[in-house]
Design a protein around this motif. Structure first.
Motif, mmCIF file in Angstrom:
data_model
loop_
_atom_site.group_PDB
_atom_site.id
_atom_site.type_symbol
_atom_site.label_atom_id
_atom_site.label_comp_id
_atom_site.label_asym_id
_atom_site.label_seq_id
_atom_site.Cartn_x
_atom_site.Cartn_y
_atom_site.Cartn_z
ATOM 1 N N SER A 100 14.249 0.784 17.942
ATOM 2 C CA SER A 100 14.561 0.103 17.053
ATOM 3 C C SER A 100 12.824 0.624 15.477
ATOM 4 O O SER A 100 13.731 0.417 14.580
ATOM 5 N N VAL A 101 12.294 0.968 16.199
ATOM 6 C CA VAL A 101 11.474 2.189 15.056
ATOM 7 C C VAL A 101 12.196 2.860 14.267
ATOM 8 O O VAL A 101 11.862 3.054 12.880
ATOM 9 N N ILE A 102 13.036 3.718 14.805
ATOM 10 C CA ILE A 102 13.279 4.224 14.341
ATOM 11 C C ILE A 102 14.887 3.647 13.344
ATOM 12 O O ILE A 102 14.296 3.991 12.147
ATOM 13 N N TRP A 103 15.363 2.722 14.037
ATOM 14 C CA TRP A 103 15.744 2.034 12.491
ATOM 15 C C TRP A 103 15.172 1.236 11.905
ATOM 16 O O TRP A 103 15.499 1.721 10.756
ATOM 17 N N SER A 104 14.238 1.174 11.951
ATOM 18 C CA SER A 104 13.568 0.036 10.745
ATOM 19 C C SER A 104 13.034 0.354 9.863
ATOM 20 O O SER A 104 13.380 0.760 8.544
#
Lengths: 402, 259
Positions: A118-122
């Motif tokens: 999620s962090v990498i995606w956002s």
């Protein structure tokens, strides 16, 4: 001797259905399986169960309000439950328990992975536009004021300003911290592994290194500021003509090295410990002195692990915000001088862009720069981790031709 | 080169624990002496005390005299490092330095001590040491390859070459063949027979046939029970030890009745 070998032992040869079993039955707690094969399910059953649970999950989540997240969760839960039931009914209880725990382990792994993905995606999706802004890496924030940001937000003009000064600051501060920490940390671990022999001093060092690992980073920052301030005061009272303000790059490097040293000690200690004692003894047996043995046999053998550990320690401190904010301050322009003037590091830049946007009423450009800087930071940390792995692979002692 | 070894009332301790008690032995120069005995009887401990490798372990110490020709290596003021330069050692498991090539492994005794030498001198040492270890023909075309890429038997001969290269007076071997196959063992045993022309060799072995094949003299060590110190029971010519031992324990051991 040979006679006993020719006469096979009856119990070991006759099968479970053999006559031996009839007059000497095995204990009830350890039943022998009747055959080697057991009932098993064809490979496609788990796919069918997955499809069924997906459909059921969709139906159930549609009863409330359909939502991808809820659908995924329901599907996962249903899949675990249905596979347990089916396996228990069709194969065996033992196999069903095994399947259940296997699925729970996978589930735990996926849950642990979710925040990272999620962090990498956002960060990637939000940060890309800012990163692609021309001059983002090559310019600093000098001359960027509220009017420019207002025009960017209201009239769609390109977002100006960049992170060059923050990159330079992060690079200089982290490199200096590394130069301070690695010799101290490496020599500490050499003492612990090669010289200490488990004495009280070694135990004390190990204990305090563990304590140091837990020091909050802001405390390390305050320590750095206080220590350098004291040092400058003493130096100036002796008439050395040092700068009077302690806010500069080297102070931040000292604060970061407080955080780095314990990491370096622990990782390099592990690496030195796994160097086989045989190599040290081989060196001693050639009439080589201890310090030369350490320098030329032990460290080269462990160098890949040491380098990887140091790289990971760098990755650990490059994201620190608080200690740099209180020691090096924050500026908008470039400063290459570690010993004079304030400096900005990437995490501080991100923090400031969020907390104090350049234009308080038109904060979108500032947020865009912050996300882009966050993306750059994540890329740097990932790059460092990859570098650590590459170093470990390339420097490892080669065992070819076996 | 090559010196004799004389131990006088040598006690070897690990901390407070007396591991080997009261060894008196005279080992002649240019001979092969084998130490045999059951596991834990102190053969290896005594062997390691012969070049002061013993005291690398914490708390280990030695009482008594150990003469190399006429010099007591445990006299005050003796530097253990110079003793080890004179008394080389080959270990149970082959342990070439994994970071070094074959050539560097042979030169390790010089390189690690920071000695400078010309390329041709170094080449000469490498070739003579590898020839001395019967390894030259097998590795001469790949001297720059890692030493750990060799087979176990070759690695052990590389370790012997490394030891021979620094021209010691005595070579100690701690079960040098126990990790090797019979063919490699034969190669090492042949090598021991050749090295005997120039060096004093002391070998610890669990293989009694090996002791009988390679050595002129054999010392039998035994231990009275666990927690008791090991002792040297009998020391005589190898043929005497194996055919006509004077001590009953020796006879029972060499005839396979225990140990």
């Amino acid at each position: 001797m040979t006679q006993t070998q020719q006469q096979p032992m009856p119990t070991s040869v006759q099968g479970p259905a053999g006559p031996a079993n009839q007059h000497a039955p095995a204990p009830a707690s350890t039943p022998r399986p009747r055959s080697l094969t057991q009932r098993h399910m064809p490979w496609w059953v788990s796919l069918v169960i997955l499809a069924v649970s997906a459909v059921l999950g969709a139906a159930l989540s549609a009863l409330m309000t359909f939502n991808m997240a809820i659908w995924f969760i329901l599907t996962a839960v249903l899949y675990v439950i249905i596979s347990y039931g089916v396996t228990r009914a069709k194969v065996s209880r033992r196999k069903a328990t095994d399947t259940l725990w296997k699925h729970l382990v996978y589930l735990a792994f996926i849950i642990a992975l979710l925040p990272l993905v999620s962090v990498i995606w956002s960060v990637t999706s939000i940060g890309i536009p800012g990163l692609l802004e021309p001059g983002f890496l090559a310019s600093d924030m000098r001359g960027i004021d509220g009017t420019i940001d207002r025009r960017s937000q209201e009239e769609g003009e390109p977002v100006l300003g960049g992170i060059r000064h923050a990159l330079v600051g992060s690079l200089l501060i982290t490199l200096s911290a590394t130069f301070i920490s690695v010799p101290i940390g490496l020599m500490t671990s050499i003492y612990l592994v090669e010289y200490a022999r488990g004495g009280p001093l070694a135990r004390a060092i190990t204990f305090f290194v563990d304590v140091m690992t837990g020091i909050p980073s802001i405390v390390a920052g305050l320590f750095g500021a206080a220590a350098v301030g004291w040092f400058l005061g003493v130096g100036n009272s002796l008439g050395l003509g040092l700068p009077t303000r302690s806010t500069m790059g080297i102070t931040a490097a000292i604060a970061l090295s407080v955080l780095m040293i314990p990491v370096v000690v622990r990782t390099t200690e592990e690496m030195l410990r796994v160097v086989p004692n045989e190599l040290r003894e081989a060196s001693y047996a050639l009439g080589v002195r201890k310090w030369r043995t350490i320098l030329k046999v032990v460290i080269p053998t462990a160098i890949s692990g040491i380098a990887a550990g140091v790289t990971l320690a760098i990755a650990r401190v490059i994201g620190e915000t608080a200690p740099i904010l209180v020691t090096a301050g924050f500026i908008v322009s470039n400063n290459w001088n570690m010993f004079q003037g304030w400096m900005t590091a990437l995490p501080v830049f991100i923090f400031r862009q969020f907390q104090n946007p350049t234009s308080p009423n038109f904060s979108d450009p500032s947020h865009q720069r912050a996300w882009a800087a966050a993306l750059v930071l994540i890329i740097i940390v990932m790059g460092l981790n990859l570098t650590a792995r590459l170093i470990a692979t390339f420097l490892a002692p080669k065992n070819t031709g076996r | 080169m090559s010196k004799s070894i004389t131990a006088k009332d040598l006690n070897v301790y690990y901390g407070d624990f007396l591991a080997v008690e009261g060894v008196n032995i005279e080992i002649a120069a240019r001979s092969v002496t084998a130490f045999i005995g059951p596991s834990g009887c102190g053969k290896t401990t005594f062997l390691r005390s012969l070049n002061r490798m013993h005291e690398v372990l914490p708390g280990a110490r030695v009482e008594g005299q150990l003469l190399l020709d006429d010099d007591d290596i445990y006299a005050p003021g003796v530097d253990p490092v110079s003793v080890r330069a004179m008394v080389g050692m080959v270990f149970q498991r082959p342990n070439p330095f994994p970071t070094m090539s074959i050539r560097e492994n042979v030169l390790a005794g010089y390189k690690l001590n920071g000695a400078r030498m010309s390329r041709s001198d170094a080449d000469g040492i490498v070739e003579s040491a590898l020839r001395g270890a019967n390894l030259w023909n097998e590795v001469k075309d790949r001297l720059d390859r890692p030493g750990s890429g060799l087979s176990g038997g070759q690695q052990q001969r590389l370790c012997i070459a490394r030891t021979v290269a620094v021209k010691p007076e005595v070579i100690l071997m701690d079960e040098p063949c126990s990790a090797l196959d019979p063919i490699s063992t034969l190669a090492i045993e042949d090598l021991i027979a050749e090295l005997q022309q120039e060096y004093t060799i002391v070998i610890v072995t669990h293989n009694m046939q090996q002791a009988a094949r390679v050595s002129q003299n054999t010392a039998f060590f035994n231990i009275a029970g666990s927690g008791k110190p090991g002792r040297m029971i009998e020391y005589a010519e190898t043929s005497t030890i194996f055919n006509n031992p004077s001590n009953q324990q020796t006879e029972r051991y060499v005839s396979g009745k225990f140990g």
